[in-house]
Design an enzyme around this catalytic site. Structure first.
Site, PDB file in Angstrom:
ATOM      1  N   GLY A 208      55.718  46.055  34.130  1.00 15.19           N
ATOM      2  CA  GLY A 208      55.309  47.320  33.503  1.00 15.19           C
ATOM      3  C   GLY A 208      54.102  47.915  34.174  1.00 15.19           C
ATOM      4  O   GLY A 208      53.721  47.490  35.264  1.00 15.19           O
ATOM      5  N   ASN A 209      53.512  48.909  33.556  1.00 18.65           N
ATOM      6  CA  ASN A 209      52.312  49.541  34.114  1.00 18.65           C
ATOM      7  C   ASN A 209      51.365  49.906  32.979  1.00 18.65           C
ATOM      8  O   ASN A 209      51.675  49.701  31.807  1.00 18.65           O
ATOM      9  CB  ASN A 209      52.702  50.754  34.967  1.00 18.65           C
ATOM     10  N   ARG A 210      50.230  50.474  33.346  1.00 21.69           N
ATOM     11  CA  ARG A 210      49.157  50.648  32.364  1.00 21.69           C
ATOM     12  C   ARG A 210      49.131  52.023  31.706  1.00 21.69           C
ATOM     13  O   ARG A 210      48.156  52.387  31.075  1.00 21.69           O
ATOM     14  CB  ARG A 210      47.817  50.396  33.053  1.00 21.69           C
TER      15      ARG A 210
END
Ligand code: CTP
Length: 404
Positions: A208-210
């Site tokens: 995933g990412n932030r």
């Protein structure tokens, strides 16, 4: 300057109780609120509650305090009128200019922005009579917020629920800030993707990412306040649904593509604010991947995800559709941004510099908006909502004149 004057109209639906909270939010943020309930609404919340919470008298009839000519004065002096809940009956009266009580008189005399937050059963909302009344009110410049989907009175669930009072308050705040400018996105359907996709490796892990989704949500909230019909495709966000937006929840890039393409079919604008994973694991392990004693972990093979922004830009679902992309860069921010704008083929690219402590999850942002025809607008560090307003200004000038 005195406090901004807000008229809170309340018509006769069970959601009237939620407007007590809206009233509180308005008064506590420094607004002078006059509540104008309809007679029917007093079956749900009594006059004493409105008077006590607002600090002003709350009358329903034009025959009280006649020497003050309330049926004209209240509307004339208002900076904003918000009707929450607005029943089907109230919308019909407002659309046809009927004036048989204090609220409907007030609506005829108000020259300030007017916001309606409808709440009713799905059948009543979808009825052609109601839909035509809503269209009439919107054509005349009123802001009619789409009801939320969820629990209704009794056993029913569907579209027709009053959005959360805090979210209606957010709409009021933005409309008041815009002043008498008519909502410029009325009649437009805008699709916004927000958040960050998650690509599952196994049932408990993902890549995933932030991205928090805050910039996309700020775009959705400001678009609602400017009159747009908003579809918000939200990937893994934990934020409250903006009032008036149709929220479609997705997890992966593939799901996001599907939802965005579907909504974009009749959209005037598509804004890709989501952080979409470029790659996903080539294989999904149906059971949790276990470590094996003495063995190195197996490498994770990745495959490319579709590039939604490039696809939408290349194959516009509608003539004149405006497509906006975002670019998060850590180095050579402008040069990378210009190259990306060309590569993706969108009309506008909002470029910001990201890093550990910048942008992700924060309430503020700083960006440069690059346009395909070469212009470049620097938006100084400030609230994500301010950047959203500048983006809509840029979109608005690029939209083809409205179809009659
Ligand atoms: N985007 C998309 N589909 C993808 C990846 C990105 O639609 N598979 C969109 C994002 O929503 C954003 C824009 O493309 O609007 C730019 O995303 P970014 O990750 O910065 O661009 P990339 O093409 O991934 O470029 P690079 O990773 O090489 O910087």
């Amino acid at each position: 300057m005195g406090k901004p004057k807000v008229v809170l109209g309340v018509s006769g639906g069970i959601a009237a109780y939620k407007s007590c909270e809206l009233l509180r939010l308005l008064t506590e943020s420094g607004h002078d609120v006059r509540v104008v309930p309809t007679a029917a609404s007093l079956n749900f919340v009594g006059e004493a509650t409105w008077a006590a919470l607002s600090g002003n008298p709350a009358s329903t009839e034009v025959w009280e305090s006649v020497h003050e000519v309330p049926h004209v004065r209240i509307g004339q002096s208002a900076d904003l009128v918000v009707v929450a809940p607005a029943t089907a009956d109230l919308l019909a009266k407002a659309a046809h200019g009927l004036a048989d009580d204090l609220l409907t008189n007030t609506l005829l005399t108000a020259r300030c922005p007017v916001v309606f937050a409808p709440a009713m059963h799905t059948e009543m909302w979808e009825h052609p009579a109601t839909q035509e009344n809503v269209a009439t009110l919107r054509r005349r410049g009123a802001l009619v917020i789409e009801p939320a989907v969820g629990r209704l009175t009794g056993k029913d669930t569907g579209k027709g629920r009053l959005p959360d009072p805090a979210e209606i308050y957010e709409v009021c705040r933005r409309v008041l800030a815009r002043g008498v400018d008519e909502p410029d996105l009325v009649g437009r359907h805008v699709v916004i993707s927000a958040g960050g996709t998650r690509e599952p490796l196994d049932p408990v892990r993902f890549l995933g990412n932030r991205s928090s989704g805050k910039q996309g949500y700020a775009l959705a909230r400001t678009a609602v306040a400017r009159g747009a019909r908003v579809t918000l495709v939200a990937a893994n966000t934990a934020l409250a649904d903006p009032a008036g937006a149709d929220v479609v929840r997705v997890g992966t890039a593939v799901q996001l593509r599907e939802a965005v393409l579907k909504a974009a079919a009749d959209a005037d604008v598509v804004v890709m604010a989501a952080a979409v994973a470029d790659f996903r694991p080539a294989e999904y392990a149906g059971g949790k991947i276990k470590k094996k004693d003495g063995q190195d972990p197996a490498p994770v093979a990745l495959v490319r995800n579709p590039d939604v922004l490039a696809e939408i830009s290349a194959d516009r679902a509608r003539d004149g559709q405006v497509v906006v992309g975002f670019a998060a860069e850590t180095d050579d921010v402008l040069a990378n941004g210009r190259a990306k704008l060309l590569r993706k083929g969108c009309d506008l690219l909002v470029v910001n510099e990201v890093g550990e402590a910048r942008t992700f999850g924060s309430e503020e942002n700083e960006a440069v908006i690059l346009a395909s025809e070469g212009s470049e607008i620097q938006v100084p560090y400030g609230p994500k909502e301010a950047l959203a307003e500048v983006i809509w200004d840029q979109v608005s000038v690029r939209l083809a004149p409205r179809r009659a």
